[in-house]
Design a protein around this motif. Structure first.
Motif, PDB file in Angstrom:
ATOM      1  N   VAL A  80      75.295  24.461 -32.236  1.00  0.00           N
ATOM      2  CA  VAL A  80      74.044  23.640 -32.505  1.00  0.00           C
ATOM      3  C   VAL A  80      73.946  23.149 -33.588  1.00  0.00           C
ATOM      4  O   VAL A  80      73.526  21.546 -33.673  1.00  0.00           O
ATOM      5  CB  VAL A  80      72.786  24.740 -32.369  1.00  0.00           C
ATOM      6  CG1 VAL A  80      71.502  23.956 -32.458  1.00  0.00           C
ATOM      7  CG2 VAL A  80      72.849  25.619 -31.023  1.00  0.00           C
ATOM      8  N   ASP A 161      68.426  10.661 -21.653  1.00  0.00           N
ATOM      9  CA  ASP A 161      68.439  12.021 -21.798  1.00  0.00           C
ATOM     10  C   ASP A 161      69.831  12.505 -22.642  1.00  0.00           C
ATOM     11  O   ASP A 161      69.852  13.380 -23.247  1.00  0.00           O
ATOM     12  CB  ASP A 161      68.458  12.721 -20.522  1.00  0.00           C
ATOM     13  CG  ASP A 161      68.494  14.347 -20.903  1.00  0.00           C
ATOM     14  OD1 ASP A 161      67.685  14.755 -21.153  1.00  0.00           O
ATOM     15  OD2 ASP A 161      69.467  14.843 -20.133  1.00  0.00           O
ATOM     16  N   ASP A 162      70.990  11.762 -22.075  1.00  0.00           N
ATOM     17  CA  ASP A 162      72.144  12.148 -22.438  1.00  0.00           C
ATOM     18  C   ASP A 162      72.399  12.214 -23.905  1.00  0.00           C
ATOM     19  O   ASP A 162      72.834  12.666 -24.665  1.00  0.00           O
ATOM     20  CB  ASP A 162      73.511  11.226 -21.827  1.00  0.00           C
ATOM     21  CG  ASP A 162      74.758  11.969 -21.928  1.00  0.00           C
ATOM     22  OD1 ASP A 162      74.966  13.142 -22.079  1.00  0.00           O
ATOM     23  OD2 ASP A 162      75.661  11.076 -22.282  1.00  0.00           O
ATOM     24  N   THR A 163      71.838  10.856 -24.645  1.00  0.00           N
ATOM     25  CA  THR A 163      71.884  10.573 -25.963  1.00  0.00           C
ATOM     26  C   THR A 163      70.911  11.570 -26.803  1.00  0.00           C
ATOM     27  O   THR A 163      70.946  11.481 -28.134  1.00  0.00           O
ATOM     28  CB  THR A 163      71.908   9.248 -26.391  1.00  0.00           C
ATOM     29  OG1 THR A 163      70.668   8.530 -25.798  1.00  0.00           O
ATOM     30  CG2 THR A 163      73.213   8.491 -25.937  1.00  0.00           C
ATOM     31  N   THR A 164      70.196  12.189 -26.337  1.00  0.00           N
ATOM     32  CA  THR A 164      69.213  13.073 -26.926  1.00  0.00           C
ATOM     33  C   THR A 164      70.136  14.364 -27.358  1.00  0.00           C
ATOM     34  O   THR A 164      69.417  15.259 -28.225  1.00  0.00           O
ATOM     35  CB  THR A 164      68.106  13.552 -26.181  1.00  0.00           C
ATOM     36  OG1 THR A 164      68.411  14.507 -25.267  1.00  0.00           O
ATOM     37  CG2 THR A 164      67.284  12.386 -25.870  1.00  0.00           C
ATOM     38  N   LYS A 165      71.293  14.608 -26.840  1.00  0.00           N
ATOM     39  CA  LYS A 165      71.817  15.875 -27.047  1.00  0.00           C
ATOM     40  C   LYS A 165      72.927  15.754 -28.346  1.00  0.00           C
ATOM     41  O   LYS A 165      73.316  16.884 -28.802  1.00  0.00           O
ATOM     42  CB  LYS A 165      73.000  16.188 -25.961  1.00  0.00           C
ATOM     43  CG  LYS A 165      72.064  16.432 -24.572  1.00  0.00           C
ATOM     44  CD  LYS A 165      73.150  16.272 -23.510  1.00  0.00           C
ATOM     45  CE  LYS A 165      72.683  16.257 -22.023  1.00  0.00           C
ATOM     46  NZ  LYS A 165      73.440  16.293 -21.019  1.00  0.00           N
ATOM     47  N   CYS A 166      72.671  14.582 -29.050  1.00  0.00           N
ATOM     48  CA  CYS A 166      73.671  14.631 -30.237  1.00  0.00           C
ATOM     49  C   CYS A 166      73.277  15.472 -31.332  1.00  0.00           C
ATOM     50  O   CYS A 166      71.926  15.769 -31.610  1.00  0.00           O
ATOM     51  CB  CYS A 166      73.605  13.187 -30.915  1.00  0.00           C
ATOM     52  SG  CYS A 166      74.594  12.851 -32.495  1.00  0.00           S
ATOM     53  N   ILE A 167      74.116  16.463 -31.989  1.00  0.00           N
ATOM     54  CA  ILE A 167      73.851  17.302 -33.084  1.00  0.00           C
ATOM     55  C   ILE A 167      74.343  16.812 -34.504  1.00  0.00           C
ATOM     56  O   ILE A 167      74.472  17.586 -35.450  1.00  0.00           O
ATOM     57  CB  ILE A 167      74.509  18.673 -32.830  1.00  0.00           C
ATOM     58  CG1 ILE A 167      75.872  18.672 -32.577  1.00  0.00           C
ATOM     59  CG2 ILE A 167      73.697  19.373 -31.667  1.00  0.00           C
ATOM     60  CD1 ILE A 167      76.536  19.947 -32.133  1.00  0.00           C
ATOM     61  N   ARG A 196      69.344   6.140 -28.174  1.00  0.00           N
ATOM     62  CA  ARG A 196      68.291   7.056 -27.628  1.00  0.00           C
ATOM     63  C   ARG A 196      67.026   6.674 -27.858  1.00  0.00           C
ATOM     64  O   ARG A 196      66.086   6.700 -27.067  1.00  0.00           O
ATOM     65  CB  ARG A 196      68.654   8.319 -28.811  1.00  0.00           C
ATOM     66  CG  ARG A 196      67.486   9.336 -28.391  1.00  0.00           C
ATOM     67  CD  ARG A 196      66.378   9.265 -29.359  1.00  0.00           C
ATOM     68  NE  ARG A 196      65.242  10.172 -29.256  1.00  0.00           N
ATOM     69  CZ  ARG A 196      64.203  10.039 -28.270  1.00  0.00           C
ATOM     70  NH1 ARG A 196      64.133   8.751 -27.696  1.00  0.00           N
ATOM     71  NH2 ARG A 196      63.128  11.039 -28.161  1.00  0.00           N
ATOM     72  N   CYS A 232      83.310  14.611 -28.357  1.00  0.00           N
ATOM     73  CA  CYS A 232      81.865  15.384 -28.488  1.00  0.00           C
ATOM     74  C   CYS A 232      81.878  16.681 -27.817  1.00  0.00           C
ATOM     75  O   CYS A 232      81.951  16.954 -26.882  1.00  0.00           O
ATOM     76  CB  CYS A 232      81.034  14.386 -27.681  1.00  0.00           C
ATOM     77  SG  CYS A 232      79.489  14.930 -27.841  1.00  0.00           S
ATOM     78  N   ARG A 234      79.301  18.211 -27.363  1.00  0.00           N
ATOM     79  CA  ARG A 234      78.082  18.448 -26.309  1.00  0.00           C
ATOM     80  C   ARG A 234      78.264  17.759 -25.071  1.00  0.00           C
ATOM     81  O   ARG A 234      77.458  17.544 -24.201  1.00  0.00           O
ATOM     82  CB  ARG A 234      76.804  17.883 -27.010  1.00  0.00           C
ATOM     83  CG  ARG A 234      76.293  18.495 -28.150  1.00  0.00           C
ATOM     84  CD  ARG A 234      76.271  20.109 -27.981  1.00  0.00           C
ATOM     85  NE  ARG A 234      74.945  20.310 -27.105  1.00  0.00           N
ATOM     86  CZ  ARG A 234      73.739  20.334 -27.409  1.00  0.00           C
ATOM     87  NH1 ARG A 234      73.460  20.341 -28.672  1.00  0.00           N
ATOM     88  NH2 ARG A 234      72.991  20.590 -26.536  1.00  0.00           N
ATOM     89  N   ILE A 236      78.596  14.457 -24.399  1.00  0.00           N
ATOM     90  CA  ILE A 236      77.867  13.165 -24.260  1.00  0.00           C
ATOM     91  C   ILE A 236      78.824  12.052 -23.881  1.00  0.00           C
ATOM     92  O   ILE A 236      80.001  12.001 -24.348  1.00  0.00           O
ATOM     93  CB  ILE A 236      77.136  12.748 -25.733  1.00  0.00           C
ATOM     94  CG1 ILE A 236      75.967  13.902 -26.174  1.00  0.00           C
ATOM     95  CG2 ILE A 236      76.471  11.354 -25.589  1.00  0.00           C
ATOM     96  CD1 ILE A 236      75.470  13.554 -27.602  1.00  0.00           C
TER      97      ILE A 236
END
Length: 254
Positions: A80, A161-167, A196, A232, A234, A236
């Protein structure tokens, strides 16, 4: 447990069957301590492991039992926070997300490329975050502050939505050959952050961000090698996001 020094600066390719016999594995780690030597060296450590152990567990074993001077970043240990990104057998991965048993009898471990190495597997992340900050990764609203929340349809939310997953682990950016050779290049992660908000229906700063990414070191430097998408953790679709930003620049539709 054994520890050996290797003064060469190139790690051999790690390949072969899964290390299960005797349940030990060799970690070949690229070490660097500027207070000791200006050059990196490779050290090998033989570590016991269980089938459920992640590479981060093996690194903890080295630090806690064999060599307390080993330095690396980690925090949540659950994929995370993104702080334990490193090159594992030549590919950018999160040490907390890969199992030792899946990596072979000898595992090469290096810091991610393209950023200054401070010590061992720790790199200076400031150039990475400078690029992130440069694309204004926050909501830019227009008009007066609303008296209620800014509503958004499910379809509008799905658009980005996909690019909100970046950590922000930097695995994508430091897998990019353009970034390795050009320290001024924004890099994939910054473009994902811009995507995003560019495609967020509540945002009013898309044109401003597009002009930033239209600069010489922006999206047009991307060579579409897909290294970033493959790296990536996640999942993405980084390359797709960059191409969508390019199309938005050309057609001004977002």
């Amino acid at each position: 447990m054994t520890v050996t020094d290797d003064l060469s600066t190139t790690a051999p390719a790690a390949s072969g069957p899964t290390a299960t016999a005797g349940r030990t594995v060799t970690l070949k780690i690229r070490r660097f301590d500027p207070e000791v030597s200006p050059k990196p060296l490779w050290k090998s450590y033989t570590v016991p492991f269980d089938p459920s152990d992640r590479l981060l567990d093996a690194l903890h074993y080295v630090k806690w039992n064999l060599d307390g001077s080993l330095s690396f970043r980690r925090s949540c240990a659950h994929g995370v926070c993104g702080s334990d990104a490193m090159r594992i057998n030549g590919s950018n991965r999160l040490a907390c997300k890969v199992l030792v048993k899946d990596l072979g009898p000898e595992i090469s471990i290096e810091p991610i490329k393209g950023l200054p190495v401070e010590k061992d597997l720790i790199v200076d992340m400031e150039p990475f975050f400078d690029a992130f900050r440069a694309v204004k990764p926050y909501l830019i609203a227009e008009g007066h502050e609303p008296t209620r929340e800014r509503l958004q349809s499910a379809a509008d939310r799905e658009r980005f939505d996909d690019t909100t997953k970046c950590i922000m682990c930097a695995a994508c950016t430091t897998s990019c050959p353009v970034f390795w050779n050009d320290g001024e290049y924004f890099g994939p992660a910054a473009m994902v952050a811009a995507h995003r908000f560019i495609f967020d229906s509540r945002d009013a700063g898309a044109d401003e961000r597009l002009e930033i990414l239209n600069e010489r070191e922006g999206v047009w430097r991307c060579r579409t090698t897909f290294n970033c998408s493959n790296a990536c953790p996640r999942g993405i679709q980084v390359t797709k996001a960059i191409q969508e930003v390019k199309r938005a620049l050309i057609f001004r539709r977002f």
